[in-house]
Write an enzyme that holds these catalytic residues in place. Structure first.
Site: not given
Ligand code: DOR
Ligand code: ZN
Length: 418
Positions: A64, A149, A176, A228, A274, A301, A305
């Site tokens: 991030r 990705d 991805h 993934h 995702n 992965d 957040h």
């Molecule tokens: O769930 C996901 N979060 N899938 C992704 O491919 C990206 C990732 C994110 O960057 O939050």
């Molecule tokens: Zn991804």
């Protein structure tokens, strides 16, 4: 000054080593691995009863920084990685702005960190899917691979050109897989999405793109790595492609072999990612794919957040869950304890296999290799609690889960990460 790690059960999937032994370290490198009982000529750490393995390698995570440091930054993300036993991690470029320039790659590569960080650069400028980035310059600046990705690369031509150029330059391409016209939805398309009245994401969204990447790898002869994977159909496509000698590798994540979409029934946004959690049948296929070698690696992965973003409501909340601190324990609990895989087989998915796909000096124990280790108690039971999480974000579906396997020490370049 020498440093000895003594009396551990040393497991190295690459060399097949599985013995109680002593490891001798000097100047950040392994100098010897020997039978226990020697007299240390330096400092020592007694790890009797614990497993010593190569430091874990995560080939797919999100740190991030720059731009989204309210979720995570390189310092907090790498602390979280070290807490989970990872010593080398490859971070994806979907930062703000995306990692599409040599300055940004150098910034990530040189930022202070608790573990080795290998950035991926974006395939397209701004991850907009229009113009390709300058792969050669990005490689020179320290990128280990390229990926958009988070977003699928819609253009098959751009992906074909990417594979060809990346092969020439020795960059890993991570795809991805989501077909853009099928990707909208909140969770897996099935009984739970219907019950909740939310739009579902069909397995076909993933599988159409996995099939495309296999065709492109086949016609170019250039390797592609599938990110993934979550569905039985993807496992079947990749198994068949490997049998035909097509240069494809694949990763899955701990949540795809331990959870199903049923846990979304409570509208928990921390169970939303995702690709989405799928069905029991998919989980079985993912485990089988790991066991028979179709799936090469387990990646986290790790996608932090902020609680405010995850609190926007089930449908509006962003996709992604954190993963560093639970990955090894989920793998021990869901793969090793039920008897699907041996400890060494499971560890290969976290060590030598991802290191080889990335082409990085990690993931094995031998003379002169970097002194990077994870040292863990495979039996210790613990409960996942928010208070213990080192990541800035706490968005995990495993809160309050009882897991087995606790990391006790992570060692990077011969030094214990505190
Ligand atoms: O769930 C996901 N979060 N899938 C992704 O491919 C990206 C990732 C994110 O960057 O939050
Ligand atoms: Zn991804």
């Amino acid at each position: 000054m020498r440093f000895w790690i003594q009396n551990g059960r040393v497991i190295d999937p690459k060399t097949g080593l599985c013995n109680v032994g002593d490891i001798v370290i000097e100047n950040g490198k392994i100098v010897d691995i020997k039978y226990p009982g020697g007299k240390p000529d330096g400092e020592s750490l007694d790890v009797r009863g614990l497993i010593v393995a190569p430091g874990l390698v995560d080939m797919h995570c999100h740190l991030r920084e720059p731009g989204q440091t309210h979720k995570e930054d390189i310092a907090s993300g790498t602390k979280s990685a070290a807490k989970g036993g990872f010593t080398s991690i490859a971070c994806m470029p979907n930062t703000t702005p995306p990692l599409d320039s040599t300055d940004l790659i150098s910034f990530v590569k040189n930022a202070p960190a608790s573990v080795h960080v290998y950035p991926f650069a974006s395939i397209s400028q701004g991850m907009k899917g229009e113009q390709m980035t300058d792969f050669a310059a990005l490689k020179e600046a320290g990128a280990v691979g390229v990926s958009d990705d988070g977003l699928p690369v819609a253009s098959a031509k751009m992906m074909r050109d990417t594979l060809l150029l990346a092969k020439k330059l020795g960059l890993t391409v991570t795809s991805h897989c989501e077909e853009p016209t099928l990707k909208d939805g909140v969770i897996h398309d099935g009984a739970v999405s219907k019950k909740l009245g939310v739009q579902g994401i069909s397995p076909a969204a993933e599988e159409c793109m996995v099939a495309r990447e296999i065709v492109l790898a086949s016609v170019t002869g250039a390797p592609v790595h599938i990110a993934h994977i979550s569905t039985k159909g993807s496992v079947e496509l990749i198994r068949d492609a490997k049998a035909r000698g097509i240069p494809v590798t694949a990763e899955t994540c701990p949540h795809y072999f331990s959870l199903t979409d049923e846990i979304c029934e409570g509208r928990n946004a921390n169970a939303k990612m995702n690709p989405p959690l799928r069905t029991k049948e998919d989980v079985r296929a993912i485990i089988e794919g790991l066991c028979n070698g179709t799936i090469d690696a387990i990646a986290t992965d790790h996608a932090p957040h902020h609680a405010d973003e995850k609190g926007k409501g089930f449908s509006a909340a962003p996709n992604g869950i954190i993963g560093f601190e639970t990955a090894l324990a989920v793998a021990i609990t869901s793969l090793v304890r039920p008897g699907y895989m041996t400890m060494s087989e499971m560890l290969s998915k976290f060590t030598c296999n991802p290191a080889e796909i990335l082409g990085i000096p990690a993931g094995k124990l031998e003379q002169n290799a970097p002194a990077d280790f994870v040292i863990f108690d495979p039996e210790e039971e613990w409960i996942v609690s928010e208070a213990d999480i080192a990541s800035k974000s706490k968005n995990t579906p495993y809160l309050n889960y009882h897991l087995y396997g606790k990391v006790k020490y992570t060692i990077v370049d011969g030094k214990i990460v505190e």
